[in-house]
Design an enzyme around this catalytic site. Sequence first.
Site, PDB file in Angstrom:
ATOM      1  N   TYR A  12      30.780  46.363  39.581  1.00 21.62           N
ATOM      2  CA  TYR A  12      32.102  47.231  39.019  1.00 21.62           C
ATOM      3  C   TYR A  12      31.698  47.660  37.493  1.00 21.62           C
ATOM      4  O   TYR A  12      31.477  49.039  37.152  1.00 21.62           O
ATOM      5  CB  TYR A  12      33.288  46.656  39.202  1.00 21.62           C
ATOM      6  CG  TYR A  12      34.444  47.128  38.667  1.00 21.62           C
ATOM      7  CD1 TYR A  12      34.806  48.405  38.719  1.00 21.62           C
ATOM      8  CD2 TYR A  12      35.347  46.559  37.824  1.00 21.62           C
ATOM      9  CE1 TYR A  12      36.019  49.130  38.223  1.00 21.62           C
ATOM     10  CE2 TYR A  12      36.675  46.800  37.220  1.00 21.62           C
ATOM     11  CZ  TYR A  12      36.786  48.249  37.399  1.00 21.62           C
ATOM     12  OH  TYR A  12      37.911  48.589  36.968  1.00 21.62           O
ATOM     13  N   ILE A  13      31.569  46.973  36.454  1.00 20.37           N
ATOM     14  CA  ILE A  13      31.213  47.235  35.250  1.00 20.37           C
ATOM     15  C   ILE A  13      29.881  47.582  35.016  1.00 20.37           C
ATOM     16  O   ILE A  13      29.663  48.341  34.206  1.00 20.37           O
ATOM     17  CB  ILE A  13      31.792  45.912  34.216  1.00 20.37           C
ATOM     18  CG1 ILE A  13      33.220  45.708  34.423  1.00 20.37           C
ATOM     19  CG2 ILE A  13      31.440  46.220  32.701  1.00 20.37           C
ATOM     20  CD1 ILE A  13      33.851  44.296  34.064  1.00 20.37           C
ATOM     21  N   ASN A  33      21.844  41.448  43.816  1.00 21.96           N
ATOM     22  CA  ASN A  33      21.687  41.159  45.221  1.00 21.96           C
ATOM     23  C   ASN A  33      22.781  41.670  46.122  1.00 21.96           C
ATOM     24  O   ASN A  33      22.891  41.036  47.116  1.00 21.96           O
ATOM     25  CB  ASN A  33      21.548  39.656  45.087  1.00 21.96           C
ATOM     26  CG  ASN A  33      22.889  38.873  44.914  1.00 21.96           C
ATOM     27  OD1 ASN A  33      23.555  39.639  44.369  1.00 21.96           O
ATOM     28  ND2 ASN A  33      22.626  37.613  44.764  1.00 21.96           N
ATOM     29  N   SER A  37      28.760  43.895  45.705  1.00 23.37           N
ATOM     30  CA  SER A  37      28.408  45.579  45.436  1.00 23.37           C
ATOM     31  C   SER A  37      27.555  45.831  46.513  1.00 23.37           C
ATOM     32  O   SER A  37      27.304  45.187  47.426  1.00 23.37           O
ATOM     33  CB  SER A  37      27.617  45.671  44.199  1.00 23.37           C
ATOM     34  OG  SER A  37      26.375  44.987  44.007  1.00 23.37           O
ATOM     35  N   GLY A  83      27.588  38.080  36.982  1.00 15.15           N
ATOM     36  CA  GLY A  83      28.707  36.940  37.105  1.00 15.15           C
ATOM     37  C   GLY A  83      29.679  36.928  38.274  1.00 15.15           C
ATOM     38  O   GLY A  83      30.027  37.994  38.667  1.00 15.15           O
ATOM     39  N   LYS A  85      33.375  36.331  39.529  1.00 11.14           N
ATOM     40  CA  LYS A  85      34.498  36.497  38.862  1.00 11.14           C
ATOM     41  C   LYS A  85      35.999  36.504  39.276  1.00 11.14           C
ATOM     42  O   LYS A  85      36.779  36.589  38.675  1.00 11.14           O
ATOM     43  CB  LYS A  85      34.296  37.974  37.927  1.00 11.14           C
ATOM     44  CG  LYS A  85      34.504  38.902  39.140  1.00 11.14           C
ATOM     45  CD  LYS A  85      34.855  40.508  38.670  1.00 11.14           C
ATOM     46  CE  LYS A  85      35.042  41.487  39.669  1.00 11.14           C
ATOM     47  NZ  LYS A  85      35.464  42.808  39.311  1.00 11.14           N
ATOM     48  N   SER A 125      34.897  37.027  28.576  1.00 12.97           N
ATOM     49  CA  SER A 125      36.296  36.989  28.936  1.00 12.97           C
ATOM     50  C   SER A 125      37.278  36.299  27.999  1.00 12.97           C
ATOM     51  O   SER A 125      37.109  35.529  27.373  1.00 12.97           O
ATOM     52  CB  SER A 125      36.265  36.536  30.310  1.00 12.97           C
ATOM     53  OG  SER A 125      37.816  36.298  30.640  1.00 12.97           O
ATOM     54  N   TYR A 150      35.673  29.479  36.847  1.00 11.49           N
ATOM     55  CA  TYR A 150      35.290  30.749  36.321  1.00 11.49           C
ATOM     56  C   TYR A 150      35.442  31.096  34.842  1.00 11.49           C
ATOM     57  O   TYR A 150      34.382  31.257  33.925  1.00 11.49           O
ATOM     58  CB  TYR A 150      36.198  32.103  36.895  1.00 11.49           C
ATOM     59  CG  TYR A 150      36.119  33.320  36.102  1.00 11.49           C
ATOM     60  CD1 TYR A 150      34.950  34.077  36.183  1.00 11.49           C
ATOM     61  CD2 TYR A 150      37.204  33.553  35.278  1.00 11.49           C
ATOM     62  CE1 TYR A 150      34.665  35.176  35.308  1.00 11.49           C
ATOM     63  CE2 TYR A 150      37.081  34.931  34.555  1.00 11.49           C
ATOM     64  CZ  TYR A 150      35.760  35.558  34.516  1.00 11.49           C
ATOM     65  OH  TYR A 150      35.867  36.841  33.755  1.00 11.49           O
ATOM     66  N   LYS A 154      32.175  30.776  31.674  1.00  9.49           N
ATOM     67  CA  LYS A 154      32.131  31.807  30.576  1.00  9.49           C
ATOM     68  C   LYS A 154      32.059  30.912  29.202  1.00  9.49           C
ATOM     69  O   LYS A 154      31.150  31.497  28.382  1.00  9.49           O
ATOM     70  CB  LYS A 154      33.389  32.823  30.595  1.00  9.49           C
ATOM     71  CG  LYS A 154      33.368  33.603  31.745  1.00  9.49           C
ATOM     72  CD  LYS A 154      32.370  34.797  31.771  1.00  9.49           C
ATOM     73  CE  LYS A 154      32.153  35.748  32.984  1.00  9.49           C
ATOM     74  NZ  LYS A 154      31.040  36.348  32.953  1.00  9.49           N
ATOM     75  N   LEU A 201      45.963  42.569  39.550  1.00 15.28           N
ATOM     76  CA  LEU A 201      47.155  43.613  39.543  1.00 15.28           C
ATOM     77  C   LEU A 201      46.800  44.855  40.056  1.00 15.28           C
ATOM     78  O   LEU A 201      47.325  45.444  40.950  1.00 15.28           O
ATOM     79  CB  LEU A 201      47.815  43.396  38.278  1.00 15.28           C
ATOM     80  CG  LEU A 201      49.283  44.462  38.333  1.00 15.28           C
ATOM     81  CD1 LEU A 201      50.270  43.901  39.169  1.00 15.28           C
ATOM     82  CD2 LEU A 201      49.729  44.573  36.990  1.00 15.28           C
ATOM     83  N   VAL A 218      55.455  40.532  42.246  1.00  8.93           N
ATOM     84  CA  VAL A 218      55.404  40.410  40.881  1.00  8.93           C
ATOM     85  C   VAL A 218      55.546  39.024  40.404  1.00  8.93           C
ATOM     86  O   VAL A 218      56.630  38.324  40.662  1.00  8.93           O
ATOM     87  CB  VAL A 218      56.543  41.307  40.174  1.00  8.93           C
ATOM     88  CG1 VAL A 218      56.729  41.155  38.861  1.00  8.93           C
ATOM     89  CG2 VAL A 218      56.404  42.766  40.529  1.00  8.93           C
TER      90      VAL A 218
HETATM   91  C1  WQD Z   1      47.961  40.719  35.460  1.00 10.00           C
HETATM   92  C2  WQD Z   1      49.130  40.310  35.339  1.00 10.00           C
HETATM   93  C3  WQD Z   1      49.818  38.679  36.624  1.00 10.00           C
HETATM   94  C4  WQD Z   1      48.691  40.292  40.540  1.00 10.00           C
HETATM   95  C5  WQD Z   1      42.491  37.526  35.540  1.00 10.00           C
HETATM   96  C6  WQD Z   1      41.536  36.481  35.037  1.00 10.00           C
HETATM   97  C7  WQD Z   1      40.784  36.799  33.749  1.00 10.00           C
HETATM   98  C8  WQD Z   1      40.037  38.151  34.058  1.00 10.00           C
HETATM   99  C9  WQD Z   1      40.892  39.087  34.727  1.00 10.00           C
HETATM  100  C10 WQD Z   1      38.207  38.382  35.695  1.00 10.00           C
HETATM  101  C11 WQD Z   1      49.779  39.092  35.149  1.00 10.00           C
HETATM  102  C12 WQD Z   1      50.523  39.778  37.319  1.00 10.00           C
HETATM  103  C13 WQD Z   1      48.959  40.124  39.297  1.00 10.00           C
HETATM  104  C14 WQD Z   1      49.776  40.221  41.457  1.00 10.00           C
HETATM  105  C15 WQD Z   1      51.412  40.367  39.432  1.00 10.00           C
HETATM  106  N1  WQD Z   1      38.884  37.863  34.946  1.00 10.00           N
HETATM  107  N2  WQD Z   1      50.152  40.122  38.643  1.00 10.00           N
HETATM  108  N3  WQD Z   1      50.996  40.439  40.890  1.00 10.00           N
HETATM  109  O1  WQD Z   1      45.706  37.152  35.088  1.00 10.00           O
HETATM  110  O2  WQD Z   1      45.250  38.713  33.195  1.00 10.00           O
HETATM  111  O3  WQD Z   1      43.306  37.694  34.236  1.00 10.00           O
HETATM  112  O4  WQD Z   1      41.732  38.653  35.905  1.00 10.00           O
HETATM  113  O5  WQD Z   1      37.779  38.939  36.169  1.00 10.00           O
HETATM  114  O6  WQD Z   1      39.872  36.027  33.411  1.00 10.00           O
HETATM  115  O7  WQD Z   1      42.446  35.463  34.801  1.00 10.00           O
HETATM  116  O8  WQD Z   1      44.774  39.573  35.521  1.00 10.00           O
HETATM  117  O9  WQD Z   1      45.270  41.434  37.030  1.00 10.00           O
HETATM  118  O10 WQD Z   1      45.327  38.940  38.011  1.00 10.00           O
HETATM  119  O11 WQD Z   1      47.319  39.773  36.326  1.00 10.00           O
HETATM  120  O12 WQD Z   1      52.554  40.275  39.025  1.00 10.00           O
HETATM  121  O13 WQD Z   1      49.654  40.602  42.711  1.00 10.00           O
HETATM  122  O14 WQD Z   1      49.729  41.168  36.442  1.00 10.00           O
HETATM  123  O15 WQD Z   1      51.031  37.683  36.787  1.00 10.00           O
HETATM  124  O16 WQD Z   1      50.820  38.879  34.378  1.00 10.00           O
HETATM  125  P1  WQD Z   1      44.908  38.134  34.458  1.00 10.00           P
HETATM  126  P2  WQD Z   1      45.530  40.024  36.857  1.00 10.00           P
END
Ligand code: WQD
Length: 338
Positions: A12-13, A33, A37, A83, A85, A125, A150, A154, A201, A218
């Site tokens: 992705y990134i 690998n 992806s 990595g 993730k 991260s 995870y 990091k 999210l 949520v």
């Molecule tokens: C964002 C917000 C949830 C899903 C995680 C890892 C971090 C990094 C990014 C990876 C939060 C809320 C989420 C859902 C929701 N690593 N939410 N319903 O938690 O900041 O970080 O991902 O690649 O290390 O911890 O990101 O997108 O999961 O959540 O309400 O179905 O959305 O509670 O407030 P987060 P997220």
Amino acid sequence: MKKILVTGGAGYIGSHTCIDLLNNNMEVVIVDNFSNSNEKALDAIKKLTGKEFKFYKIDYTDKDEMEKVFLENDIDAVINFAGFKAVGESVKMPLEYYTNNVYGALVLLDLMRKHNVKKFVFSSSATVYGDPEKMPLTEDCKIGGTTNPYGTSKLMIEYILQDLYKSDNTWDIVILRYFNPVGAHESGLIGEVPKGTPNNLMPYISRVAAGKLKELSVFGNDYDTKDGTGIRDYIHVVDLAHAHLKALEKLNKEDSGIYIYNVGTGTGYSVFDMINAFEKANNVKIPYKVVSRRDGDLPVSYADTKKAKEELGFVATKNLEDMCKDEWNFQKNLNKED
Ligand code: WQD
């Protein structure tokens, strides 16, 4: 700096960064690998840049195979995106996570030392801040207290890099602490394709919009925030990719050192902000229900971006509407393939 080895370059990134590198006339050698992806990302990189690059289908933890990459290419710097993730998966598969993330980084760094390639950009991260001591987060905030393999992987690699630099200060290292990467390339050709049901999210929202998932849960509306839902610093993946170019520029012009930067926008949005913005930008409906908090979630996390601005000259340029539009554009293309 000319030839950049990008491990995880089809991901992705990584794929977004390769586009930016090639567009800025750097040579790129991709190692991937395809564990999370596929070849389509490579085709898209070619199509979008009109440039060629070298590709090795290799597991970056395989030292013998990786050695060939260093022998066959005159590498100037390495960016490591290879990595695992997924937070939840890491809890279930700690050994796989530590092997891939920590052992893989060690293999890479050892080969770099052997072949005298000492410029390294590492994808860290915001999770390394654990339970944050203040908000916004500055790079000098304490790190530690990660709550899953995870995050701990990091953190461990950050410590390893610090020790490595202490042992030999001819290394030149940039650690980028990503906040919440979202969105996709504006072409709609590359973006994030999570394995199975997404945990994050934004991909969850876009799958609800596409009708692939019924509704968004949520996770809590009783946090001490403006609307009770969690606040995060979402950054467009194209902006995040560009931070790597800025990091390479820094490695090129400075004396050697180890530098750490937050990569975010500095603005926090709540879950409800994200739902509303996605609905408005794309004219779709996101059904949701409020459920209890998710274990391990922070109420609020966003970056202080001053250091990245002053020292790297990096400022995110894309807004929340861009993030939502580009995410949906990519998702619609995926739907066509289904
Ligand atoms: C964002 C917000 C949830 C899903 C995680 C890892 C971090 C990094 C990014 C990876 C939060 C809320 C989420 C859902 C929701 N690593 N939410 N319903 O938690 O900041 O970080 O991902 O690649 O290390 O911890 O990101 O997108 O999961 O959540 O309400 O179905 O959305 O509670 O407030 P987060 P997220």
